[in-house]
Design an enzyme around this catalytic site. Structure first.
Site, short mmCIF file in Angstrom:
data_model
loop_
_atom_site.label_atom_id
_atom_site.label_comp_id
_atom_site.label_asym_id
_atom_site.label_seq_id
_atom_site.Cartn_x
_atom_site.Cartn_y
_atom_site.Cartn_z
N CYS A 252 49.43 30.43 42.68
CA CYS A 252 48.23 29.78 42.14
C CYS A 252 48.61 28.89 40.96
CB CYS A 252 47.20 30.82 41.73
SG CYS A 252 47.55 31.58 40.14
N GLU B 25 52.96 37.43 41.04
CA GLU B 25 54.05 36.68 40.42
C GLU B 25 54.15 36.99 38.92
OE1 GLU B 25 51.73 35.59 42.46
OE2 GLU B 25 52.30 33.77 43.53
N GLU C 10 44.11 44.21 40.66
CA GLU C 10 42.74 43.74 40.43
C GLU C 10 41.96 44.76 39.62
OE1 GLU C 10 41.33 42.73 44.36
OE2 GLU C 10 42.68 40.99 44.47
N CYS D 65 49.96 30.72 37.87
CA CYS D 65 51.33 31.20 38.07
C CYS D 65 52.33 30.05 38.03
CB CYS D 65 51.45 31.97 39.37
SG CYS D 65 50.65 33.59 39.31
N ASN E 137 49.99 42.20 43.11
CA ASN E 137 48.77 41.89 42.36
C ASN E 137 47.98 43.15 42.02
OD1 ASN E 137 48.41 41.82 45.22
ND2 ASN E 137 46.42 40.83 44.98
N CYS F 112 48.00 38.20 39.11
CA CYS F 112 48.75 37.88 40.33
C CYS F 112 50.10 38.60 40.36
CB CYS F 112 49.02 36.38 40.39
SG CYS F 112 47.56 35.37 40.62
N1 THU Z 1 47.09 36.25 44.07
C1 THU Z 1 48.39 36.51 43.73
O1 THU Z 1 48.77 37.64 43.47
N2 THU Z 1 49.24 35.44 43.69
C2 THU Z 1 48.88 34.17 43.98
O2 THU Z 1 49.68 33.26 43.77
C3 THU Z 1 47.56 33.89 44.54
C4 THU Z 1 46.56 34.95 44.39
C5 THU Z 1 46.17 37.40 44.10
C6 THU Z 1 45.10 37.35 43.03
C7 THU Z 1 44.03 38.22 43.64
O3 THU Z 1 44.35 39.57 43.34
C8 THU Z 1 44.19 38.01 45.14
O4 THU Z 1 45.48 37.44 45.33
C9 THU Z 1 43.14 37.07 45.74
O5 THU Z 1 43.09 35.87 45.06
#
Ligand code: THU
Length: 137
Positions: free
Chosen positions: A89, A58, A47, A92, A45, A56
């Site tokens: 999530c 994925e 940010e 995704c 991920n 994310c």
């Molecule tokens: N996140 C993912 O990378 N994949 C997921 O399926 C759930 C959430 C990341 C997004 C964000 O950078 C951090 O986790 C907290 O939500």
């Protein structure tokens, strides 16, 4: 068409997770996709100070794979250091339904707990391309 074990695919996701840019949430996620040729595509991920721009793990991995020509994904590994294995999530899941509908998702946390689910089971009654063929207005 070589294939690696679930353990190895998860290990690739753990390694990818080390690349996460997640200073805002502190929640690092790693992902690894296996395509129909047995190639592995990884991501973590990313940010941003403008929080809603984050992506994310994925989708970082999936979009890199797709734009590199990968298709027919068979397995997706998702790893986190959470109290339970973390499922993808909702956003995704939609992306997985579109591009990896026949894949199985393997989830693992640091404690080694695992979950395994088909992408189809993660998004029942999915919106998908066939609805767009219907007569509009
Ligand atoms: N996140 C993912 O990378 N994949 C997921 O399926 C759930 C959430 C990341 C997004 C964000 O950078 C951090 O986790 C907290 O939500």
């Amino acid at each position: 068409m070589s294939t690696i074990s679930d353990d190895e695919l998860l290990a690739r996701a753990w390694r990818a997770r080390e690349g996460a840019l997640c200073d805002y949430s502190g929640f690092a996620v790693g992902a690894a996709f296996e395509d129909q040729e047995g190639r592995i595509w990884t991501g973590a991920n990313v940010e941003n100070a403008s929080y809603n721009l984050g992506l994310c793990a994925e989708r970082v991995a999936l979009y890199h794979a797709l734009t590199s020509g990968a298709r027919g994904f068979r397995r997706v590994a998702v790893v986190t250091d959470a109290p339970a294995p973390t499922p993808p999530c909702g956003a995704c899941r939609q992306a997985l339904f579109e591009f990896a509908v026949d894949a199985v998702v393997l989830m693992e946390n640091r404690a080694g707990e695992r979950e395994r689910r088909d992408v189809r089971d993660l998004l029942p009654l999915a919106f998908e391309a066939s609805y767009l063929q219907k007569k509009r207005r």
